[in-house]
Design a protein around this motif. Structure first.
Motif, short mmCIF file in Angstrom:
data_model
loop_
_atom_site.label_atom_id
_atom_site.label_comp_id
_atom_site.label_asym_id
_atom_site.label_seq_id
_atom_site.Cartn_x
_atom_site.Cartn_y
_atom_site.Cartn_z
N GLU A 72 0.82 -1.08 0.08
CA GLU A 72 -0.14 -0.06 0.21
C GLU A 72 0.88 1.35 0.15
O GLU A 72 1.81 1.27 0.80
CB GLU A 72 -0.89 0.06 1.28
CG GLU A 72 -1.87 1.35 1.24
CD GLU A 72 -2.80 1.14 2.15
OE1 GLU A 72 -3.80 0.51 2.07
OE2 GLU A 72 -2.73 1.62 3.50
N VAL A 73 0.82 2.26 -1.00
CA VAL A 73 1.48 3.05 -1.15
C VAL A 73 0.60 4.62 -0.99
O VAL A 73 -0.57 4.55 -1.48
CB VAL A 73 2.03 3.37 -2.39
CG1 VAL A 73 2.81 4.54 -2.78
CG2 VAL A 73 2.90 2.22 -2.72
N ARG A 74 1.17 5.57 -0.02
CA ARG A 74 -0.02 6.81 0.00
C ARG A 74 1.37 7.86 -0.27
O ARG A 74 2.53 7.70 0.50
CB ARG A 74 0.05 6.89 1.44
CG ARG A 74 -1.13 5.83 1.95
CD ARG A 74 -1.76 6.16 3.27
NE ARG A 74 -2.64 4.75 3.79
CZ ARG A 74 -3.98 5.24 3.60
NH1 ARG A 74 -4.42 6.48 3.59
NH2 ARG A 74 -4.83 4.31 3.89
N GLY A 75 0.74 8.99 -0.70
CA GLY A 75 1.61 10.07 -1.00
C GLY A 75 1.04 11.14 -1.88
O GLY A 75 -0.23 11.18 -1.68
N PHE A 76 1.97 11.95 -2.27
CA PHE A 76 1.47 13.18 -2.83
C PHE A 76 2.42 13.75 -3.83
O PHE A 76 3.80 13.16 -3.79
CB PHE A 76 1.08 14.55 -1.98
CG PHE A 76 2.11 15.10 -1.51
CD1 PHE A 76 2.65 16.54 -2.09
CD2 PHE A 76 3.11 14.83 -0.44
CE1 PHE A 76 3.66 17.00 -1.77
CE2 PHE A 76 4.11 15.65 0.04
CZ PHE A 76 4.35 16.66 -0.59
N TYR A 77 1.97 14.37 -4.88
CA TYR A 77 3.19 15.08 -5.64
C TYR A 77 2.45 16.68 -5.93
O TYR A 77 1.03 16.82 -5.85
CB TYR A 77 3.51 14.65 -7.03
CG TYR A 77 2.22 14.30 -8.05
CD1 TYR A 77 1.88 15.20 -8.82
CD2 TYR A 77 1.69 13.03 -7.87
CE1 TYR A 77 0.90 14.67 -9.59
CE2 TYR A 77 0.31 12.82 -8.52
CZ TYR A 77 -0.01 13.72 -9.59
OH TYR A 77 -0.81 13.49 -10.35
N ARG A 78 3.42 17.51 -6.16
CA ARG A 78 2.79 18.76 -6.11
C ARG A 78 3.55 19.65 -7.52
O ARG A 78 4.80 19.03 -7.56
CB ARG A 78 2.78 19.83 -5.09
CG ARG A 78 3.88 20.22 -4.63
CD ARG A 78 4.03 21.52 -3.59
NE ARG A 78 5.40 22.08 -3.42
CZ ARG A 78 5.98 22.17 -2.35
NH1 ARG A 78 5.24 21.86 -1.18
NH2 ARG A 78 7.18 22.56 -2.27
#
Length: 107
Positions: A72-78
């Protein structure tokens, strides 16, 4: 385990490459890069560039050693869009697929 090491090498190589803008001039510089906890049970990394781009991701193995073992991968990019606005996308990727969420994405 091998896949985590390969992933870490790709991330390190991508961050090490100089960033160029569309005119071929050197552009943004990496101002922060963290790579931690690469192992059998998951990984995490984060980076930020001088032009406002950033990303962070944490992966954890769910149900280790079982028939239902998964990552399970959780993250963000901006990033800064062509309109000059800062956009952020948060996401979860697991056995249910890639699930992004952001104010600018359709519901």
């Amino acid at each position: 385990m091998k896949s985590f090491i390969v992933f870490a090498l790709f991330v390190a190589a991508a961050v090490a490459v100089p960033v160029y803008n569309f005119s071929g001039q050197r552009g943004a510089k990496v101002v922060r890069f963290d790579l931690n906890n690469i192992g059998v049970n998951g990984y995490d990394y984060a980076y930020e560039t001088s032009d406002g781009k950033a990303a962070s991701e944490v992966a954890v193995v769910k149900n280790p050693g079982s028939e239902n073992e998964s990552l399970e991968v959780r993250g963000f990019y901006r990033y800064v869009g062509d309109d000059g606005k800062l956009y952020r996308v948060d996401y979860i990727a697991n056995d249910k697929g890639f699930q992004p969420s952001a104010a600018h994405l359709p519901a």
